[in-house]
Scaffold this motif. Structure first.
Motif, mmCIF file in Angstrom:
data_model
loop_
_atom_site.group_PDB
_atom_site.id
_atom_site.type_symbol
_atom_site.label_atom_id
_atom_site.label_comp_id
_atom_site.label_asym_id
_atom_site.label_seq_id
_atom_site.Cartn_x
_atom_site.Cartn_y
_atom_site.Cartn_z
ATOM 1 N N HIS A 1 13.165 9.176 -3.337
ATOM 2 C CA HIS A 1 13.075 8.541 -2.026
ATOM 3 C C HIS A 1 11.619 8.265 -1.702
ATOM 4 O O HIS A 1 10.755 9.132 -1.863
ATOM 5 C CB HIS A 1 13.674 9.456 -0.943
ATOM 6 N N GLN A 2 11.398 7.047 -1.221
ATOM 7 C CA GLN A 2 10.069 6.649 -0.762
ATOM 8 C C GLN A 2 10.180 6.137 0.645
ATOM 9 O O GLN A 2 11.114 5.378 0.952
ATOM 10 C CB GLN A 2 9.554 5.483 -1.626
ATOM 11 N N TRP A 3 9.216 6.451 1.464
ATOM 12 C CA TRP A 3 9.188 5.861 2.795
ATOM 13 C C TRP A 3 7.775 5.779 3.311
ATOM 14 O O TRP A 3 6.913 6.529 2.860
ATOM 15 C CB TRP A 3 10.075 6.642 3.773
ATOM 16 N N PRO A 4 7.498 4.794 4.210
ATOM 17 C CA PRO A 4 8.462 3.794 4.669
ATOM 18 C C PRO A 4 8.649 2.666 3.667
ATOM 19 O O PRO A 4 7.920 2.605 2.690
ATOM 20 C CB PRO A 4 7.791 3.260 5.945
ATOM 21 N N ALA A 5 9.588 1.802 3.897
ATOM 22 C CA ALA A 5 9.820 0.657 3.016
ATOM 23 C C ALA A 5 8.756 -0.411 3.222
ATOM 24 O O ALA A 5 8.352 -1.086 2.274
ATOM 25 C CB ALA A 5 11.216 0.073 3.265
ATOM 26 N N THR A 6 8.338 -0.599 4.434
ATOM 27 C CA THR A 6 7.261 -1.539 4.733
ATOM 28 C C THR A 6 6.319 -0.903 5.746
ATOM 29 O O THR A 6 6.730 -0.071 6.563
ATOM 30 C CB THR A 6 7.785 -2.871 5.307
ATOM 31 N N LEU A 7 5.062 -1.308 5.674
ATOM 32 C CA LEU A 7 4.060 -0.734 6.562
ATOM 33 C C LEU A 7 2.959 -1.757 6.773
ATOM 34 O O LEU A 7 2.471 -2.347 5.801
ATOM 35 C CB LEU A 7 3.492 0.541 5.931
ATOM 36 N N VAL A 8 2.586 -1.955 8.015
ATOM 37 C CA VAL A 8 1.478 -2.835 8.359
ATOM 38 C C VAL A 8 0.433 -1.982 9.051
ATOM 39 O O VAL A 8 0.714 -1.327 10.063
ATOM 40 C CB VAL A 8 1.933 -3.985 9.282
ATOM 41 N N GLN A 9 -0.762 -1.978 8.485
ATOM 42 C CA GLN A 9 -1.820 -1.121 9.013
ATOM 43 C C GLN A 9 -3.104 -1.921 9.202
ATOM 44 O O GLN A 9 -3.392 -2.832 8.425
ATOM 45 C CB GLN A 9 -2.110 0.021 8.030
ATOM 46 N N PRO A 10 -3.905 -1.573 10.211
ATOM 47 C CA PRO A 10 -5.195 -2.248 10.367
ATOM 48 C C PRO A 10 -6.225 -1.682 9.393
ATOM 49 O O PRO A 10 -6.127 -0.531 8.940
ATOM 50 C CB PRO A 10 -5.580 -1.922 11.818
ATOM 51 N N VAL A 11 -7.207 -2.513 9.065
ATOM 52 C CA VAL A 11 -8.314 -2.049 8.230
ATOM 53 C C VAL A 11 -8.971 -0.837 8.893
ATOM 54 O O VAL A 11 -9.168 -0.797 10.106
ATOM 55 C CB VAL A 11 -9.358 -3.178 8.055
ATOM 56 N N GLY A 12 -9.300 0.161 8.079
ATOM 57 C CA GLY A 12 -9.983 1.336 8.596
ATOM 58 C C GLY A 12 -9.068 2.452 9.060
ATOM 59 O O GLY A 12 -9.533 3.556 9.364
ATOM 60 N N SER A 13 -7.771 2.173 9.099
ATOM 61 C CA SER A 13 -6.830 3.215 9.538
ATOM 62 C C SER A 13 -6.455 4.108 8.364
ATOM 63 O O SER A 13 -6.621 3.728 7.203
ATOM 64 C CB SER A 13 -5.572 2.570 10.134
ATOM 65 N N PRO A 14 -5.920 5.314 8.633
ATOM 66 C CA PRO A 14 -5.507 6.199 7.541
ATOM 67 C C PRO A 14 -4.124 5.818 7.016
ATOM 68 O O PRO A 14 -3.402 5.035 7.624
ATOM 69 C CB PRO A 14 -5.465 7.578 8.209
ATOM 70 N N LEU A 15 -3.788 6.399 5.857
ATOM 71 C CA LEU A 15 -2.510 6.095 5.220
ATOM 72 C C LEU A 15 -1.888 7.369 4.677
ATOM 73 O O LEU A 15 -2.587 8.249 4.145
ATOM 74 C CB LEU A 15 -2.716 5.128 4.049
ATOM 75 N N SER A 16 -0.597 7.463 4.803
ATOM 76 C CA SER A 16 0.146 8.529 4.135
ATOM 77 C C SER A 16 1.505 7.991 3.730
ATOM 78 O O SER A 16 2.321 7.645 4.580
ATOM 79 C CB SER A 16 0.311 9.733 5.066
#
Lengths: 112, 112
Positions: free
Chosen positions: A5-20
């Motif tokens: 299982h992977q999530w989320p399926a789609t993600l929109v993030q601004p430049v400079g923001s963190p990711l997990s």
């Protein structure tokens, strides 16, 4: 049977923001775990792989990191996203080096 | 340096005919080869594999051929069906590692 299982399926993030991004595997123990990225029009590029808890190998220098806090959990992270981090991220598992890898359905990451 | 190459980005075949997907590699240390099939917005699905000690492996409609001297492998699909329409990736494993090196993919379209 084993599932991934992977999530989320789609993600929109601004430049400079963190990711997990999180990936979990069910139905097996001590799998090898992998993170891949597919850029537009290109093949899959291996980013990280892990053969056990806390063991991470990085394949390419980049803005991302990976962690494996539990046997069947693999996390892809970034402290500050770049535009070039956009792409399709895939997690995979295998029973061992000589076994096929099996992929999750991926996360489409768009950086704005 | 692209160690695994799929030089045809796309292939169109009539239903019922044979589909032949090709893949070339440069690293003589690769000892295990795989083919994956990928539908849009999904992860790749393992299709068939072959060890470097073999030159052919067959599974139903799918056959993989390996020519080590030419560093070339191919996937034959006979007979082709519209549901086979997808992107096909070949992948190779450097000996004694769990890593896979992927080609860029070939988009197969099977026309009814």
């Amino acid at each position: 049977s084993q599932t991934i299982h992977q999530w989320p399926a789609t993600l929109v993030q601004p430049v400079g923001s963190p990711l997990s991004l999180e990936c979990t595997v069910e139905g097996t123990s001590n799998p090898n775990l992998y993170w891949y990225r597919q850029a537009a029009g290109r093949g899959l590029q291996l980013l990280f792989y892990s053969v056990g808890i806390g063991q991470i190998s990085s394949e390419v220098p980049q803005n991302l990191s990976a962690s494996r806090p539990q046997d069947r959990q693999f996390i892809l992270s970034s402290k500050k996203l770049l535009l070039s981090d956009s792409g399709f991220y895939l997690c995979a598992w295998s029973l061992g080096q000589g076994q096929p890898q099996h992929f999750g359905d991926g996360t489409r990451l768009s950086i704005l | 340096d692209q160690q695994v190459k799929q030089n045809s980005p796309s292939l169109s075949v009539q239903e019922g005919r044979i589909s032949i997907l090709n893949c070339d590699y440069t690293n003589s240390m690769f000892d295990y080869f795989l083919w994956y099939k990928k539908y849009p917005a999904e992860g790749p699905t393992f299709l068939i594999s072959i060890s470097s000690i073999k030159d052919k492996n067959e599974d139903g409609r799918f056959t993989v051929f390996l020519n080590k001297s030419a560093k070339h492998l191919s996937l034959h699909i006979v007979p082709s069906q519209p549901g086979d329409s997808a992107v096909y990736f070949c992948a190779a494993r450097p000996g004694n590692t769990g890593k896979l090196i992927f080609g860029q993919g070939t988009t197969l379209q099977v026309k009814p």
